[in-house]
Design a protein around this motif. Structure first.
Motif, PDB file in Angstrom:
ATOM      1  N   ILE A 135      41.562  51.816  36.353  1.00 46.98           N
ATOM      2  CA  ILE A 135      41.970  51.067  35.168  1.00 46.98           C
ATOM      3  C   ILE A 135      41.376  51.786  33.957  1.00 46.98           C
ATOM      4  O   ILE A 135      40.158  51.909  33.838  1.00 46.98           O
ATOM      5  CB  ILE A 135      41.481  49.618  35.211  1.00 46.98           C
ATOM      6  CG1 ILE A 135      42.010  48.942  36.463  1.00 46.98           C
ATOM      7  CG2 ILE A 135      41.936  48.872  33.971  1.00 46.98           C
ATOM      8  CD1 ILE A 135      41.496  47.566  36.670  1.00 46.98           C
ATOM      9  N   PRO A 136      42.217  52.280  33.053  1.00 44.55           N
ATOM     10  CA  PRO A 136      41.712  53.010  31.882  1.00 44.55           C
ATOM     11  C   PRO A 136      40.893  52.102  30.968  1.00 44.55           C
ATOM     12  O   PRO A 136      40.965  50.877  31.037  1.00 44.55           O
ATOM     13  CB  PRO A 136      42.984  53.488  31.177  1.00 44.55           C
ATOM     14  CG  PRO A 136      44.069  53.372  32.175  1.00 44.55           C
ATOM     15  CD  PRO A 136      43.671  52.292  33.128  1.00 44.55           C
ATOM     16  N   ALA A 137      40.151  52.728  30.067  1.00 46.07           N
ATOM     17  CA  ALA A 137      39.346  51.998  29.090  1.00 46.07           C
ATOM     18  C   ALA A 137      40.254  51.179  28.178  1.00 46.07           C
ATOM     19  O   ALA A 137      41.306  51.650  27.752  1.00 46.07           O
ATOM     20  CB  ALA A 137      38.530  52.983  28.261  1.00 46.07           C
ATOM     21  N   ASN A 138      39.853  49.947  27.901  1.00 45.49           N
ATOM     22  CA  ASN A 138      40.593  49.029  27.021  1.00 45.49           C
ATOM     23  C   ASN A 138      42.066  48.930  27.406  1.00 45.49           C
ATOM     24  O   ASN A 138      42.945  48.958  26.548  1.00 45.49           O
ATOM     25  CB  ASN A 138      40.452  49.462  25.565  1.00 45.49           C
ATOM     26  CG  ASN A 138      39.046  49.291  25.080  1.00 45.49           C
ATOM     27  OD1 ASN A 138      38.434  48.255  25.290  1.00 45.49           O
ATOM     28  ND2 ASN A 138      38.506  50.314  24.447  1.00 45.49           N
ATOM     29  N   ALA A 139      42.328  48.820  28.686  1.00 44.67           N
ATOM     30  CA  ALA A 139      43.708  48.732  29.181  1.00 44.67           C
ATOM     31  C   ALA A 139      43.745  47.764  30.351  1.00 44.67           C
ATOM     32  O   ALA A 139      42.757  47.115  30.678  1.00 44.67           O
ATOM     33  CB  ALA A 139      44.210  50.114  29.599  1.00 44.67           C
ATOM     34  N   GLN A 140      44.904  47.679  30.982  1.00 43.20           N
ATOM     35  CA  GLN A 140      45.061  46.780  32.115  1.00 43.20           C
ATOM     36  C   GLN A 140      45.710  47.508  33.279  1.00 43.20           C
ATOM     37  O   GLN A 140      46.368  48.524  33.102  1.00 43.20           O
ATOM     38  CB  GLN A 140      45.890  45.570  31.724  1.00 43.20           C
ATOM     39  CG  GLN A 140      47.303  45.886  31.327  1.00 43.20           C
ATOM     40  CD  GLN A 140      48.022  44.669  30.775  1.00 43.20           C
ATOM     41  OE1 GLN A 140      47.421  43.639  30.546  1.00 43.20           O
ATOM     42  NE2 GLN A 140      49.311  44.786  30.563  1.00 43.20           N
ATOM     43  N   SER A 141      45.523  46.941  34.454  1.00 42.80           N
ATOM     44  CA  SER A 141      46.111  47.508  35.655  1.00 42.80           C
ATOM     45  C   SER A 141      47.591  47.154  35.714  1.00 42.80           C
ATOM     46  O   SER A 141      48.039  46.230  35.035  1.00 42.80           O
ATOM     47  CB  SER A 141      45.412  46.939  36.891  1.00 42.80           C
ATOM     48  OG  SER A 141      45.738  45.568  37.043  1.00 42.80           O
ATOM     49  N   PRO A 142      48.347  47.858  36.537  1.00 47.58           N
ATOM     50  CA  PRO A 142      49.712  47.384  36.792  1.00 47.58           C
ATOM     51  C   PRO A 142      49.658  46.069  37.569  1.00 47.58           C
ATOM     52  O   PRO A 142      48.608  45.658  38.050  1.00 47.58           O
ATOM     53  CB  PRO A 142      50.332  48.500  37.636  1.00 47.58           C
ATOM     54  CG  PRO A 142      49.248  49.425  37.995  1.00 47.58           C
ATOM     55  CD  PRO A 142      48.037  49.100  37.197  1.00 47.58           C
ATOM     56  N   ARG A 143      50.794  45.419  37.696  1.00 47.71           N
ATOM     57  CA  ARG A 143      50.852  44.156  38.450  1.00 47.71           C
ATOM     58  C   ARG A 143      50.517  44.417  39.912  1.00 47.71           C
ATOM     59  O   ARG A 143      50.960  45.393  40.493  1.00 47.71           O
ATOM     60  CB  ARG A 143      52.243  43.556  38.339  1.00 47.71           C
ATOM     61  CG  ARG A 143      52.566  43.120  36.940  1.00 47.71           C
ATOM     62  CD  ARG A 143      54.013  42.705  36.827  1.00 47.71           C
ATOM     63  NE  ARG A 143      54.262  42.174  35.524  1.00 47.71           N
ATOM     64  CZ  ARG A 143      54.747  40.968  35.295  1.00 47.71           C
ATOM     65  NH1 ARG A 143      55.091  40.188  36.287  1.00 47.71           N
ATOM     66  NH2 ARG A 143      54.929  40.542  34.071  1.00 47.71           N
ATOM     67  N   ILE A 144      49.752  43.493  40.489  1.00 44.85           N
ATOM     68  CA  ILE A 144      49.313  43.627  41.875  1.00 44.85           C
ATOM     69  C   ILE A 144      49.786  42.402  42.645  1.00 44.85           C
ATOM     70  O   ILE A 144      49.472  41.270  42.279  1.00 44.85           O
ATOM     71  CB  ILE A 144      47.780  43.737  41.946  1.00 44.85           C
ATOM     72  CG1 ILE A 144      47.318  44.937  41.118  1.00 44.85           C
ATOM     73  CG2 ILE A 144      47.312  43.834  43.381  1.00 44.85           C
ATOM     74  CD1 ILE A 144      45.859  44.914  40.796  1.00 44.85           C
ATOM     75  N   GLN A 145      50.539  42.626  43.714  1.00 42.50           N
ATOM     76  CA  GLN A 145      51.046  41.543  44.568  1.00 42.50           C
ATOM     77  C   GLN A 145      49.966  41.167  45.575  1.00 42.50           C
ATOM     78  O   GLN A 145      49.390  42.025  46.236  1.00 42.50           O
ATOM     79  CB  GLN A 145      52.308  42.015  45.299  1.00 42.50           C
ATOM     80  CG  GLN A 145      52.947  40.969  46.183  1.00 42.50           C
ATOM     81  CD  GLN A 145      53.777  39.979  45.391  1.00 42.50           C
ATOM     82  OE1 GLN A 145      54.383  40.338  44.408  1.00 42.50           O
ATOM     83  NE2 GLN A 145      53.784  38.742  45.838  1.00 42.50           N
ATOM     84  N   ILE A 146      49.687  39.872  45.675  1.00 48.25           N
ATOM     85  CA  ILE A 146      48.667  39.345  46.585  1.00 48.25           C
ATOM     86  C   ILE A 146      49.366  38.632  47.742  1.00 48.25           C
ATOM     87  O   ILE A 146      50.464  38.104  47.588  1.00 48.25           O
ATOM     88  CB  ILE A 146      47.740  38.359  45.842  1.00 48.25           C
ATOM     89  CG1 ILE A 146      47.152  38.997  44.604  1.00 48.25           C
ATOM     90  CG2 ILE A 146      46.642  37.835  46.744  1.00 48.25           C
ATOM     91  CD1 ILE A 146      46.262  40.163  44.867  1.00 48.25           C
ATOM     92  N   ALA A 147      48.676  38.567  48.880  1.00 45.98           N
ATOM     93  CA  ALA A 147      49.247  37.941  50.083  1.00 45.98           C
ATOM     94  C   ALA A 147      49.554  36.465  49.856  1.00 45.98           C
ATOM     95  O   ALA A 147      48.815  35.758  49.170  1.00 45.98           O
ATOM     96  CB  ALA A 147      48.279  38.099  51.247  1.00 45.98           C
ATOM     97  N   ASP A 148      50.651  35.999  50.446  1.00 48.06           N
ATOM     98  CA  ASP A 148      51.013  34.587  50.400  1.00 48.06           C
ATOM     99  C   ASP A 148      50.056  33.788  51.283  1.00 48.06           C
ATOM    100  O   ASP A 148      49.388  34.331  52.162  1.00 48.06           O
ATOM    101  CB  ASP A 148      52.442  34.389  50.908  1.00 48.06           C
ATOM    102  CG  ASP A 148      53.475  35.033  50.000  1.00 48.06           C
ATOM    103  OD1 ASP A 148      53.140  35.324  48.839  1.00 48.06           O
ATOM    104  OD2 ASP A 148      54.617  35.224  50.455  1.00 48.06           O
ATOM    105  N   SER A 149      50.024  32.485  51.054  1.00 48.72           N
ATOM    106  CA  SER A 149      49.157  31.614  51.830  1.00 48.72           C
ATOM    107  C   SER A 149      49.932  30.372  52.256  1.00 48.72           C
ATOM    108  O   SER A 149      50.621  29.773  51.432  1.00 48.72           O
ATOM    109  CB  SER A 149      47.944  31.202  50.988  1.00 48.72           C
ATOM    110  OG  SER A 149      47.225  30.193  51.649  1.00 48.72           O
TER     111      SER A 149
END
Length: 175
Positions: A135-149
């Motif tokens: 994750i670059p400085a003063n930036a955000q990550s791309p969208r991350i898909q999390i496991a369903d529950s």
């Protein structure tokens, strides 16, 4: 009778034309651009915007103090946002998407995020650990898909681990 109709038609058209002329005269003038303002600077660095969490840094001593502060409070400088999710009618969560925001002025090579699925009664049903890379400085990550529950109504998200070589953290975990 016919002369009155002609008169009112002429008056309406004349009024419309007069209003158009006034509008073009008033708003059609070329607006003068404000004079160029000098950019305020502190030691050749621009002052950050009001919503910005970074600080201008002047000396090597201040850089080291900032790095020490970030080593101690890195978890406060990272924010995990829940972008979207779909709760099921009878419990369970589908299509969970998160983003991690890095508010430090250094790149984070690796961040570990703890995801807790919370039941309707407030108890934790399941806990996942999700790795997020680069994750670059003063930036955000791309969208991350999390496991369903199949269970749970809400989620709790928090950063629990980091690798940030810019501030001297090779790996640190917090609970």
């Amino acid at each position: 009778m016919r002369s009155w109709l002609v008169f009112w038609r002429f008056a309406a058209i004349s009024t419309f034309i007069l209003l158009l002329l006034v509008a073009f005269w008033r708003f059609g003038e070329k607006q003068e651009a404000p004079p160029n303002q000098p950019v305020p600077a502190i030691n050749d660095q621009a002052i950050p915007e009001p919503g910005n969490t970074t600080m201008p840094i002047d000396t090597v001593d201040e850089i080291e103090k900032r790095k020490e502060y970030l080593r101690e409070f890195w978890d406060k400088m990272l924010r995990v946002d829940l972008v979207s999710y779909k709760p099921r009618d009878f419990g369970g969560i589908n299509d969970v998407v998160i983003k991690v925001r890095n508010h430090m002025e250094f790149d984070a090579e690796f961040i570990r995020v703890e995801v807790k699925y919370i039941l309707a009664n407030g108890k934790v049903w399941k806990t996942l650990t999700v790795p997020v890379h680069n994750i670059p400085a003063n930036a955000q990550s791309p969208r991350i898909q999390i496991a369903d529950s199949p269970r749970g109504k809400t989620l709790q998200l928090k950063p629990i681990g980091i690798i940030c070589k810019g501030i001297g953290i090779e790996e640190e975990l917090r609970k």
